[in-house]
Enzyme design. Structure first.
Site, short mmCIF file in Angstrom:
data_model
loop_
_atom_site.label_atom_id
_atom_site.label_comp_id
_atom_site.label_asym_id
_atom_site.label_seq_id
_atom_site.Cartn_x
_atom_site.Cartn_y
_atom_site.Cartn_z
N GLU A 32 39.13 43.88 37.88
CA GLU A 32 40.44 43.66 38.46
C GLU A 32 41.48 44.60 37.85
O GLU A 32 41.59 44.70 36.63
CB GLU A 32 40.84 42.20 38.26
CG GLU A 32 42.04 41.75 39.03
CD GLU A 32 42.36 40.27 38.79
OE1 GLU A 32 43.48 39.86 39.15
OE2 GLU A 32 41.50 39.55 38.23
N ASP A 56 45.41 44.04 42.21
CA ASP A 56 46.29 42.91 41.95
C ASP A 56 47.73 43.41 41.86
O ASP A 56 48.48 43.36 42.83
CB ASP A 56 45.88 42.19 40.67
CG ASP A 56 46.76 40.99 40.36
OD1 ASP A 56 47.65 40.66 41.17
OD2 ASP A 56 46.58 40.36 39.30
N ASP A 71 39.59 41.81 33.76
CA ASP A 71 40.94 42.01 34.26
C ASP A 71 41.72 42.84 33.24
O ASP A 71 42.08 42.35 32.18
CB ASP A 71 41.63 40.67 34.50
CG ASP A 71 43.00 40.84 35.15
OD1 ASP A 71 43.38 41.99 35.45
OD2 ASP A 71 43.68 39.82 35.36
N LYS A 127 40.34 39.01 29.83
CA LYS A 127 41.47 39.93 29.79
C LYS A 127 41.13 41.08 28.84
O LYS A 127 40.78 40.87 27.68
CB LYS A 127 42.73 39.21 29.31
CG LYS A 127 43.23 38.15 30.28
CD LYS A 127 43.78 38.75 31.55
CE LYS A 127 44.44 37.71 32.44
NZ LYS A 127 45.02 38.30 33.66
N LYS A 142 48.23 36.45 45.44
CA LYS A 142 49.01 35.57 44.57
C LYS A 142 50.31 35.25 45.28
O LYS A 142 51.08 36.14 45.63
CB LYS A 142 49.30 36.24 43.22
CG LYS A 142 48.06 36.40 42.34
CD LYS A 142 48.42 37.03 41.01
CE LYS A 142 47.19 37.14 40.11
NZ LYS A 142 47.51 37.86 38.84
#
Length: 425
Positions: free
Chosen positions: A278, A307, A250, A223, A331
């Site tokens: 991402e 995303d 991400d 992250k 997701k």
């Protein structure tokens, strides 16, 4: 089988002939640990290999009981990303029991800044959907899923919709004696996941990377997006203790496009090439997403995944039309199960790669997503790790975990369940 599953949305919207009505004889007793209530007189059917699409018209749904409860689970450590910080899971569990005594389980994940619902809203809407299912006459599975979509429409209620859809589909799979991974196509019953390192200090990141290296994780999802300089330092610290790992970055919308490209430049100087970048920019920054995607692929051969920018089929069409990303992150909590199947079909038809991910979930929701990904067999990136970050596992049964590897057995449906009476109302 795959074509049958991918035609699910068309079956729901275009071919919703209800099953013939029959008198209801509800029995509200149930065993919390059982998937199918043995009180029901007919013996369970032998396992059969049926695709979900083929059940839309042929399986008659009559819901005997449907409930939702808060599902609160602590994390091992706070989970920080660019857009939020989570101290624990505050999700909603859903249980649907059919008249034949077979039950299914679902979970509506709640993640601030990502899902539109908070836990209170999710609880209220899940109760509304459950009450509607209990009042409904006998109808085909496709029509029942369409009714759920009508009560819980769009992105606003996508997470709750996913939880209720999961529970109903799981109950159906239990009824026909088929594991979910076979219902979704049967391509495989195993997956290998990455594992996530949240936004932490370089020293903490190195400790986690070393721990995960010993546990057999080869792909680390990092992250980033709050502090560009700190992100680079963390990457350097991880590389020092796990030099052979593959990286997924991400940013959770955290960078401007210029910052995202600078990160890739710095990593290139370090000799590091992420396998995926991402959501580098804000979800509404379509121009920035496309710019980063073109530079990342053209200069460094790095794919960019959408995303947060992908919350509907219309979003995916925008991405395809503008050539804005190379990968779509599926997701269930942001799309619903049926919506996800729509997008899988469209994305594959237009040459996009697929990633399966989740919010911060228990093995209920993550297991359902894993069954789907294994059954389809078409996901290039697997990010189903968050149950490994929880301090407790409330789910009994379900998939088997060995380091980064998940195995889905031949238990009917999801294979996992909760002790319902242990879940606080």
């Amino acid at each position: 089988m795959l074509a049958s599953n991918l035609s699910l949305a068309r079956l729901i919207h275009d071919r919703l002939a209800p099953a013939p009505n029959s008198p209801k004889n509800r029995n509200f007793s149930f065993r919390t640990r059982a998937h199918c209530n043995p009180v029901a007189p007919p013996p369970p059917p032998a396992p059969v290999m049926l695709g979900l699409g083929s059940l839309m018209e042929t399986f008659a749904v009559e819901v005997q009981r449907a409930e939702s409860r808060a599902l609160d689970v602590p994390l091992v450590a706070p989970f920080t990303i660019a857009s939020s910080r989570l101290e624990g899971v505050t999700n909603v569990a859903v249980r649907v029991e059919l008249r034949n005594g077979c039950a299914g389980w679902g979970e509506a994940p709640v993640l601030p800044s990502v899902t539109a619902e908070d836990q209170g809203t999710a609880m209220e809407k899940a109760r509304e959907a459950c009450e509607a299912l209990k009042r409904s006459p006998v109808m085909g599975l496709g029509r029942a899923l369409g009714e759920i979509a009508g009560i819980l429409p769009g992105h606003e209620f996508a997470s709750v919709r996913a939880g209720v859809e999961m529970a109903l589909i799981d109950a159906v799979a239990n009824s026909i004696g088929t594991p979910l991974w076979k219902l979704f196509g049967g391509a495989s019953n195993t997956l290998t996941t990455d594992i996530t390192i949240p936004i932490v200090s370089p020293a903490e990141a190195a400790d986690l990377a070393l721990k995960y290296r010993k546990q057999g994780f080869q792909t680390l999802k990092l992250k980033v997006g709050k502090d560009l300089k700190a992100d680079i330092e963390v990457l350097q610290a991880i590389r020092a203790v796990h030099p052979t790992c593959s990286f997924i970055l991400d940013a959770n919308e955290g960078y401007k496009s210029s910052e995202a490209i600078l990160v890739l430049d710095k990593l290139n100087e370090m000799g590091v090439t992420p396998i995926l970048f991402e959501q580098p920019v804000h979800r509404d920054d379509w121009e920035g997403l496309g710019h980063v995607s073109r530079i990342a692929m053209g200069k460094y051969g790095i794919s960019v995944a959408a995303d947060e920018s992908c919350r509907s089929l219309d979003d995916v069409k925008t991405i395809v039309n503008g050539n804005l990303a190379n990968v779509i992150n599926i997701k269930l909590a942001k799309l619903g199960v049926v919506g996800a199947l729509d997008i899988i079909e469209f994305a594959r038809a237009h040459g996009l790669d697929l990633m399966i991910g989740g919010m911060v979930e228990t093995r209920l929701a993550m297991g359902f997503a894993g069954h789907l990904a294994a059954g389809f067999g078409c996901f290039k990136f697997i990010d189903l790790d968050t149950p490994l970050l929880l301090a407790e596992d409330p789910v009994f049964g379900g998939y088997e975990v060995s380091g980064a590897n998940y195995r889905f057995n031949n238990a009917r449906g999801h294979g996992g369940f909760l002790h319902w009476d242990d879940i606080v109302w």
